[in-house]
Design an enzyme around this catalytic site. Structure first.
Site, PDB file in Angstrom:
ATOM      1  N   HIS A 203       0.908  -1.411   0.058  1.00  0.00           N
ATOM      2  CA  HIS A 203       0.013   0.018  -0.142  1.00  0.00           C
ATOM      3  C   HIS A 203       0.920   1.241  -0.051  1.00  0.00           C
ATOM      4  O   HIS A 203       0.542   2.153  -0.639  1.00  0.00           O
ATOM      5  CB  HIS A 203      -0.922  -0.103   1.135  1.00  0.00           C
ATOM      6  CG  HIS A 203      -1.936  -0.770   1.015  1.00  0.00           C
ATOM      7  ND1 HIS A 203      -3.036  -1.308   1.947  1.00  0.00           N
ATOM      8  CD2 HIS A 203      -2.862  -1.207  -0.118  1.00  0.00           C
ATOM      9  CE1 HIS A 203      -3.910  -2.190   1.483  1.00  0.00           C
ATOM     10  NE2 HIS A 203      -3.693  -2.020   0.028  1.00  0.00           N
TER      11      HIS A 203
ATOM     12  N   GLU B  17      -4.896  -8.385 -37.973  1.00  0.00           N
ATOM     13  CA  GLU B  17      -3.803  -8.781 -37.165  1.00  0.00           C
ATOM     14  C   GLU B  17      -3.368 -10.247 -37.391  1.00  0.00           C
ATOM     15  O   GLU B  17      -2.643 -11.138 -36.647  1.00  0.00           O
ATOM     16  CB  GLU B  17      -4.237  -8.912 -35.706  1.00  0.00           C
ATOM     17  CG  GLU B  17      -5.609  -9.765 -35.355  1.00  0.00           C
ATOM     18  CD  GLU B  17      -6.038  -9.581 -33.928  1.00  0.00           C
ATOM     19  OE1 GLU B  17      -5.382  -9.323 -32.924  1.00  0.00           O
ATOM     20  OE2 GLU B  17      -7.235  -9.928 -33.613  1.00  0.00           O
TER      21      GLU B  17
ATOM     22  N   ASP C 163      -0.301  -9.519 -32.267  1.00  0.00           N
ATOM     23  CA  ASP C 163      -0.605 -10.708 -33.188  1.00  0.00           C
ATOM     24  C   ASP C 163       0.097 -10.723 -34.584  1.00  0.00           C
ATOM     25  O   ASP C 163       0.536 -11.845 -35.053  1.00  0.00           O
ATOM     26  CB  ASP C 163      -2.119 -10.909 -33.058  1.00  0.00           C
ATOM     27  CG  ASP C 163      -2.459 -11.756 -31.829  1.00  0.00           C
ATOM     28  OD1 ASP C 163      -1.709 -12.409 -31.164  1.00  0.00           O
ATOM     29  OD2 ASP C 163      -3.854 -11.786 -31.556  1.00  0.00           O
TER      30      ASP C 163
ATOM     31  N   CYS D 136      -3.288  -0.642 -32.408  1.00  0.00           N
ATOM     32  CA  CYS D 136      -3.783  -0.400 -31.086  1.00  0.00           C
ATOM     33  C   CYS D 136      -2.659  -1.468 -30.365  1.00  0.00           C
ATOM     34  O   CYS D 136      -2.930  -1.972 -29.292  1.00  0.00           O
ATOM     35  CB  CYS D 136      -5.049  -1.119 -30.901  1.00  0.00           C
ATOM     36  SG  CYS D 136      -5.663  -2.707 -31.580  1.00  0.00           S
TER      37      CYS D 136
END
Lengths: 87, 565
Positions: free
Chosen positions: B186, B428, B452, B499
């Protein structure tokens, strides 16, 4: 006493947030709420006990409610787990 | 130089402030008035909760809502019914409050520390923090105060607790060093939010460092230099200035249009995986979402999510984005992404197998549910649909026919949706690259998934170290694939985005500008950096670079040339 067998679906398992949300929700019921996992029983109203149990995604557990409003507690608890604590 | 774990990037130069934890030692004693002792304990818990609420409030202001929840989590730990009940029992047995609470905390610290996963182990720190807090109240000692350290302080502590960091004045703290903790602590999360450089798990740093000693920490690399010489101070000061300058420099691009040096405007959007990430995309100044992966909805479940569940998730993202575009990719499972309850058969060759659009077209009910949910959500924003892993024209036609069928269904049910919703595809696969001219006639847009595309073009698995050297988007074969996909899109006047990771690679950007890409979809934290990079190129200069690159025969030649630009 009522109980249901469940599988923990969310990736992180019973980590801090789900454990405290779950324990908080179960704390509202007068009956006892226990989770059986790997042969041990854990008080499901206790965040610390839930974290200590180290239940992971895919862990098979049994949710057991015993006492007043046991059916309501079991229904809400089972739904929370099945929904992956909304994560 | 000492090595630890860099958990919060940035260079910190300053003087060590050793934080010796207050001794919370006590002498266990037997109590006879157990009711009074229990009241003393419960009063202490209450006061602890009050103090913690103040710290949470402070954090809410400096860091944010989520960060404040870490402190409120401490309140729920201390109010744990099991913990309180057991402590009461121990007190009833005659133990004092300190010893009773201490032994219960200790039990949980032991259990958490022994856990296999890092997340649970880190929770031990939270229990320790709670223990220190409550025992301090019981013993009447004030906790460590970090609010009054002078400017240029590097805080050095065995374990940094969230309650310590809640007290920190970030203007005075140049860095944080600890002996325990990791990126999931944390305190590490808080350090990142407060933008304080931090290195954790530095072995024996409390012994090695002296109070007031000069120190340099590199929170990116996770390194610590104690008593640096002048040359090192100079080197790191320059590095620090450079990093700060870069950060400020990038901020200048916030709120600006994404355009090249000669004024061509591009779309710069983000990749997200959850509805809430849409907010993050906007926070980082993304202009929308170019890829919303929907797998999250299907993972972490025991059954297929309902239309209603999916609708709510898509609608949420659409509303956050308003008029800005939101491209939702339909389910892309199989390959390395398994969803147990779908019962996918084990395959010899999953990447060549039954996945993504192939699976969805064969499992119509599942696909219909998702498409209906997306269509319904389209009434609330600027949504487009994108099909993954397209390899042939039939897949696009079949998918689009289903969309039309569902539109008619919704119309007859009187449910509103965007009549002009665009349907595009991920290009892709090698097949999609080769028939991009045909696919462009069937699609409203393309999005190139370079991860890909690289794998399928090179027939190389990047996870296999024996062949991963082949896996590079800078391979001449992959570059030709990308170029021809973009050309096909431009020839048919449809937008074409990217992307994959390559879209934010500064070596790739001039090539993409030259080839004619229209949309860059990147991870949210990369937005400003990519916008800046695009702004430095003109089409003419990018063309020069691309011409040269396309004349080079090997990946290493391409890489070397681009690196030296």
């Amino acid at each position: 006493m009522v109980s249901k067998f469940l599988t923990v679906p969310n990736a992180q398992g019973f980590h801090m947030r789900p454990a405290s949300v779950f324990a908080g929700a179960m704390g509202k019921y007068p009956c006892s709420v226990t989770i059986k996992f790997n042969g041990n029983s854990y008080n499901a109203k206790s965040t610390l006990n839930l974290i200590a149990a180290c239940m992971k995604c895919g862990s098979d557990i049994e949710l057991i409610c015993d006492g007043d409003q046991e059916n309501e507690a079991l229904a809400e608890g089972a739904k929370m787990i099945e929904d992956g604590f909304g994560e | 130089m000492i090595k630890g774990i860099g958990v919060s990037a940035g260079i910190g130069i300053g003087k060590i402030h050793l934080v010796e934890e207050h001794s919370i030692e006590y002498t266990p004693k037997q109590v006879t008035d157990t009711d009074a002792e229990k009241k003393r304990f419960h009063d202490a818990v209450e006061l602890f909760c009050e103090n913690t609420r103040v710290q949470a409030e402070a954090l809410r202001k400096t860091a944010g809502e989520k960060e404040a929840e870490i402190m409120t989590g401490h309140i729920s730990i201390v109010n744990d019914p099991f913990l309180l009940g057991e402590v009461d029992k121990l007190i009833d047995g005659g133990q004092c409050a300190e010893a009773s609470f201490d032994s219960m905390c200790d039990m949980f610290i032991q259990i958490f520390s022994a856990a296999e996963d890092d997340m649970t182990r880190q929770r031990a720190a939270d229990v320790r923090d709670v223990r220190t807090g409550v025992l301090s109240v019981l013993l009447g000692i004030s906790e460590v105060k970090l609010s009054e350290v002078p400017p240029g302080t590097v805080i050095c502590v065995k374990e940094l607790t969230p309650s310590m960091i809640a007290e920190i004045n970030k203007d005075n703290v140049a860095g944080i060093l600890t002996e325990t903790g990791s990126t999931t602590s944390h305190s590490a999360i808080l350090a990142r939010v407060l933008e304080i450089p931090a290195v954790m798990s530095v072995p024996d740093i409390m012994k090695a460092a002296g109070n007031g000693e000069e120190v340099i920490i590199d929170g990116g690399k996770g390194t610590v230099v104690l008593s640096p010489d002048e040359a090192q101070i100079k080197e790191y000061s320059e590095k620090r200035e450079k990093l700060l300058l870069e950060r400020r420099e990038l901020e200048k691009y916030r709120g600006k249009v994404t355009e090249s040096a000669d004024g061509t405007v591009y779309e710069l959007v983000c990749n997200i995986g959850k509805p809430d990430d849409a907010k993050k995309a906007l926070d980082f100044d993304g202009e929308g979402v170019g890829l919303f992966r929907t797998e999250f909805l299907f993972m972490d479940k025991t059954s297929v999510p309902t239309e209603e569940e999916q609708f709510e998730a898509y609608k949420k993202a659409a509303i956050i984005l308003g008029k800005k575009p939101l491209i939702i990719r339909t389910l892309d499972i199989g390959g390395d992404k398994d969803i147990p309850y779908l019962g996918l058969a084990k395959e010899e060759n999953p990447f060549m197998g039954f996945r993504a659009i192939r699976y969805c077209l064969k499992n119509r009910d599942l696909f219909r549910t998702q498409l209906r949910a997306i269509l319904r959500a389209s009434a609330f924003g600027n949504i487009s649909i994108m099909f993954p892993l397209i390899t042939c024209v039939e897949e696009v036609r079949e998918g689009k026919a289903l969309v039309e069928e569902l539109k008619a269904e919704l119309r007859s049910e009187g449910i509103t949706f965007d009549e002009n919703i665009r349907v595009g595809i991920m290009t892709e696969t090698a097949a999609a690259g080769i028939i991009a001219d045909l696919l462009a006639k069937e699609s409203d847009f393309f999005s190139i998934g370079t991860n890909d595309l690289t794998g399928y073009t090179m027939a190389a698995d990047r996870g296999n170290s024996d062949v991963s050297y082949l896996y590079s988007a800078l391979q001449p074969a992959v570059l030709r694939m990308i170029r021809s996909i973009i050309k096909a899109a431009r020839d048919n006047n449809i937008p074409v985005g990217m992307c994959g990771e390559a879209a934010s690679d500064p070596m790739m950007i001039p090539l993409l500008i030259s080839f004619g890409l229209t949309e860059f979809s990147v991870s949210a934290p990369s937005v400003l950096r990519v916008r800046k990079c695009i702004s430095t190129w003109t089409k003419e200069k990018a063309d020069e670079v691309a011409d040269k690159v396309m004349s080079l025969g090997t990946e290493s030649e391409v890489r070397e040339y681009l690196q030296n630009l």
